[in-house]
Scaffold this motif. Sequence first.
Motif, PDB file in Angstrom:
ATOM      1  N   ALA A  98      22.994 -14.651  37.174  1.00 18.80           N
ATOM      2  CA  ALA A  98      23.645 -13.893  38.252  1.00 18.80           C
ATOM      3  C   ALA A  98      24.093 -14.904  39.295  1.00 18.80           C
ATOM      4  O   ALA A  98      23.333 -15.820  39.644  1.00 18.80           O
ATOM      5  CB  ALA A  98      22.704 -12.866  38.869  1.00 18.80           C
ATOM      6  N   LEU A  99      25.325 -14.771  39.773  1.00 17.45           N
ATOM      7  CA  LEU A  99      25.831 -15.637  40.835  1.00 17.45           C
ATOM      8  C   LEU A  99      25.761 -14.843  42.129  1.00 17.45           C
ATOM      9  O   LEU A  99      26.415 -13.803  42.265  1.00 17.45           O
ATOM     10  CB  LEU A  99      27.262 -16.081  40.544  1.00 17.45           C
ATOM     11  N   ALA A 100      24.937 -15.308  43.065  1.00 16.28           N
ATOM     12  CA  ALA A 100      24.681 -14.573  44.304  1.00 16.28           C
ATOM     13  C   ALA A 100      24.776 -15.538  45.480  1.00 16.28           C
ATOM     14  O   ALA A 100      25.358 -16.623  45.368  1.00 16.28           O
ATOM     15  CB  ALA A 100      23.305 -13.909  44.224  1.00 16.28           C
ATOM     16  N   GLY A 101      24.206 -15.165  46.621  1.00 19.11           N
ATOM     17  CA  GLY A 101      24.241 -16.052  47.772  1.00 19.11           C
ATOM     18  C   GLY A 101      23.671 -15.426  49.019  1.00 19.11           C
ATOM     19  O   GLY A 101      23.336 -14.241  49.059  1.00 19.11           O
ATOM     20  N   VAL A 102      23.563 -16.264  50.055  1.00 20.81           N
ATOM     21  CA  VAL A 102      23.012 -15.867  51.346  1.00 20.81           C
ATOM     22  C   VAL A 102      24.113 -15.977  52.394  1.00 20.81           C
ATOM     23  O   VAL A 102      24.773 -17.019  52.500  1.00 20.81           O
ATOM     24  CB  VAL A 102      21.824 -16.765  51.736  1.00 20.81           C
ATOM     25  N   ASP A 103      24.322 -14.934  53.148  1.00 21.74           N
ATOM     26  CA  ASP A 103      25.383 -14.918  54.159  1.00 21.74           C
ATOM     27  C   ASP A 103      25.162 -16.018  55.193  1.00 21.74           C
ATOM     28  O   ASP A 103      24.023 -16.368  55.535  1.00 21.74           O
ATOM     29  CB  ASP A 103      25.431 -13.554  54.849  1.00 21.74           C
ATOM     30  N   VAL A 104      26.247 -16.544  55.714  1.00 24.38           N
ATOM     31  CA  VAL A 104      26.195 -17.623  56.696  1.00 24.38           C
ATOM     32  C   VAL A 104      25.436 -17.203  57.953  1.00 24.38           C
ATOM     33  O   VAL A 104      24.836 -18.043  58.642  1.00 24.38           O
ATOM     34  CB  VAL A 104      27.621 -18.081  57.060  1.00 24.38           C
ATOM     35  N   GLU A 105      25.412 -15.903  58.254  1.00 24.01           N
ATOM     36  CA  GLU A 105      24.726 -15.425  59.449  1.00 24.01           C
ATOM     37  C   GLU A 105      23.321 -14.895  59.157  1.00 24.01           C
ATOM     38  O   GLU A 105      22.681 -14.313  60.033  1.00 24.01           O
ATOM     39  CB  GLU A 105      25.552 -14.332  60.124  1.00 24.01           C
ATOM     40  N   ALA A 106      22.812 -15.101  57.937  1.00 22.21           N
ATOM     41  CA  ALA A 106      21.480 -14.614  57.592  1.00 22.21           C
ATOM     42  C   ALA A 106      20.418 -15.344  58.406  1.00 22.21           C
ATOM     43  O   ALA A 106      20.521 -16.545  58.680  1.00 22.21           O
ATOM     44  CB  ALA A 106      21.220 -14.807  56.100  1.00 22.21           C
ATOM     45  N   ALA A 107      19.378 -14.602  58.787  1.00 28.39           N
ATOM     46  CA  ALA A 107      18.291 -15.183  59.568  1.00 28.39           C
ATOM     47  C   ALA A 107      17.394 -16.040  58.679  1.00 28.39           C
ATOM     48  O   ALA A 107      17.178 -15.735  57.504  1.00 28.39           O
ATOM     49  CB  ALA A 107      17.477 -14.081  60.229  1.00 28.39           C
ATOM     50  N   ALA A 108      16.884 -17.114  59.235  1.00 26.89           N
ATOM     51  CA  ALA A 108      15.946 -17.952  58.507  1.00 26.89           C
ATOM     52  C   ALA A 108      14.598 -17.252  58.397  1.00 26.89           C
ATOM     53  O   ALA A 108      14.230 -16.440  59.242  1.00 26.89           O
ATOM     54  CB  ALA A 108      15.790 -19.298  59.206  1.00 26.89           C
ATOM     55  N   GLY A 109      13.859 -17.573  57.317  1.00 27.89           N
ATOM     56  CA  GLY A 109      12.551 -16.972  57.119  1.00 27.89           C
ATOM     57  C   GLY A 109      12.401 -16.445  55.706  1.00 27.89           C
ATOM     58  O   GLY A 109      13.280 -16.611  54.860  1.00 27.89           O
ATOM     59  N   PRO A 110      11.276 -15.783  55.429  1.00 26.82           N
ATOM     60  CA  PRO A 110      11.030 -15.279  54.077  1.00 26.82           C
ATOM     61  C   PRO A 110      11.899 -14.078  53.736  1.00 26.82           C
ATOM     62  O   PRO A 110      12.197 -13.246  54.601  1.00 26.82           O
ATOM     63  CB  PRO A 110       9.541 -14.901  54.105  1.00 26.82           C
ATOM     64  N   SER A 111      12.329 -13.990  52.481  1.00 21.86           N
ATOM     65  CA  SER A 111      13.074 -12.841  51.974  1.00 21.86           C
ATOM     66  C   SER A 111      12.484 -12.451  50.626  1.00 21.86           C
ATOM     67  O   SER A 111      11.825 -13.255  49.966  1.00 21.86           O
ATOM     68  CB  SER A 111      14.565 -13.174  51.818  1.00 21.86           C
ATOM     69  N   THR A 112      12.711 -11.209  50.219  1.00 20.25           N
ATOM     70  CA  THR A 112      12.162 -10.717  48.961  1.00 20.25           C
ATOM     71  C   THR A 112      13.269 -10.581  47.929  1.00 20.25           C
ATOM     72  O   THR A 112      14.248  -9.863  48.145  1.00 20.25           O
ATOM     73  CB  THR A 112      11.480  -9.350  49.142  1.00 20.25           C
ATOM     74  N   LEU A 113      13.124 -11.300  46.826  1.00 17.68           N
ATOM     75  CA  LEU A 113      14.030 -11.169  45.689  1.00 17.68           C
ATOM     76  C   LEU A 113      13.322 -10.281  44.672  1.00 17.68           C
ATOM     77  O   LEU A 113      12.343 -10.696  44.064  1.00 17.68           O
ATOM     78  CB  LEU A 113      14.361 -12.534  45.093  1.00 17.68           C
ATOM     79  N   ARG A 114      13.814  -9.052  44.533  1.00 18.45           N
ATOM     80  CA  ARG A 114      13.190  -8.098  43.621  1.00 18.45           C
ATOM     81  C   ARG A 114      13.857  -8.191  42.258  1.00 18.45           C
ATOM     82  O   ARG A 114      15.072  -8.101  42.141  1.00 18.45           O
ATOM     83  CB  ARG A 114      13.311  -6.673  44.172  1.00 18.45           C
ATOM     84  N   LEU A 115      13.043  -8.364  41.215  1.00 14.89           N
ATOM     85  CA  LEU A 115      13.587  -8.513  39.866  1.00 14.89           C
ATOM     86  C   LEU A 115      12.642  -7.833  38.873  1.00 14.89           C
ATOM     87  O   LEU A 115      11.466  -8.194  38.772  1.00 14.89           O
ATOM     88  CB  LEU A 115      13.737  -9.993  39.511  1.00 14.89           C
ATOM     89  N   ILE A 116      13.161  -6.841  38.159  1.00 14.51           N
ATOM     90  CA  ILE A 116      12.396  -6.091  37.174  1.00 14.51           C
ATOM     91  C   ILE A 116      13.103  -6.184  35.829  1.00 14.51           C
ATOM     92  O   ILE A 116      14.305  -5.905  35.730  1.00 14.51           O
ATOM     93  CB  ILE A 116      12.237  -4.608  37.566  1.00 14.51           C
ATOM     94  N   ILE A 117      12.374  -6.578  34.780  1.00 13.63           N
ATOM     95  CA  ILE A 117      12.917  -6.664  33.430  1.00 13.63           C
ATOM     96  C   ILE A 117      12.352  -5.524  32.594  1.00 13.63           C
ATOM     97  O   ILE A 117      11.137  -5.389  32.452  1.00 13.63           O
ATOM     98  CB  ILE A 117      12.572  -8.012  32.774  1.00 13.63           C
ATOM     99  N   HIS A 118      13.248  -4.705  32.048  1.00 12.09           N
ATOM    100  CA  HIS A 118      12.858  -3.611  31.163  1.00 12.09           C
ATOM    101  C   HIS A 118      13.183  -4.034  29.735  1.00 12.09           C
ATOM    102  O   HIS A 118      14.343  -4.278  29.398  1.00 12.09           O
ATOM    103  CB  HIS A 118      13.614  -2.325  31.504  1.00 12.09           C
TER     104      HIS A 118
END
Length: 318
Positions: A98-118
């Motif tokens: 998956a090609l994704a990214g973080v916005d230039v104005e995103a706040a620094a700190g922890p974030s949650t990447l949710r990923l579920i494989i069925h």
Amino acid sequence: MRSRHLHSLRPNPVPVCSAPVRLVLVFCVLAFWLSPAFVSAQSSTLTLTPAIVEAGSPELIRVEAPPTATIEGEWLGRKLDFFRGSNGQAHDVQIWFALAGVDVEAAAGPSTLRLIIHAVGGVRDLTRTIEIHPAHYRTGSLAVAPKFVEPGPEQLKQIDADSRLKAKVFAVSAPDPLWAGNFHAPVTAPPTDSFGTRRVFNGKLASIHKGMDFRAATGTPVRAGNSGVVVLARPLYYEGNCVVIDHGLGLFTVSMHLSRIDVKEGEHVAAGQRLGLSGATGRVTGPHLHWAVRWQNAYLDPAKLLHLNLNVARSASR
């Protein structure tokens, strides 16, 4: 008599495995744990490139999962769309990207990447915490025509119409990756480090610069950074003559301030195909090309996209 009774109550001795038998048992256990069926169910892996995630950073997400799996992903309020890689599979394990990214104005700190494989064997949760590091951008001041800082009633109408048009354009994207391999710079001209700059126009903070500027003289050919479909090709108030390419799965590139547009909306373009000529239309201080990268409403650093190795993530459908 008593001695015979006591002897009958003694527990039977427990047989002790000899060393060769113990080794056989160990090898049997290892063989089970390393069997293809067990590996495919238990060894799904998740990696992000680049590993250090910053505000404005594009990210290539790689997952190992069965080829028949369904992958659900979400990060920073945006859906992750995975596609099968073309690098084949082994032991019932497929490489997904998956090609994704973080916005230039995103706040620094922890974030949650949710990923579920069925998968057929069950559900695997690969959710993890991703630390977003600050990117240090500068502040720059520019002098432009007053109408671009304090537009009048007629200009405001055009700006509003442009905003509604762009929202409609960016709301729809191809369901599959239209790009193939690495992205390339749209012009042969030196770039600047202007992405993320807090821009002050005529003494007033107006915006954060969400693109990459190239010092391209008027008339310099502007080319597609990768393959896709032209979804906008017309003049806008701030952007001037503008071309937007949909590269699929929510990824777009935007070329602004052109002096001429050579493509039409709905046209399929190949990587390197000419889109038009650079110029100085819209809100500018001189001739240059403004090139922006947008993924699901997040603006990403074009320079980092150009340095990201996407040759490893070619889609199996292309």
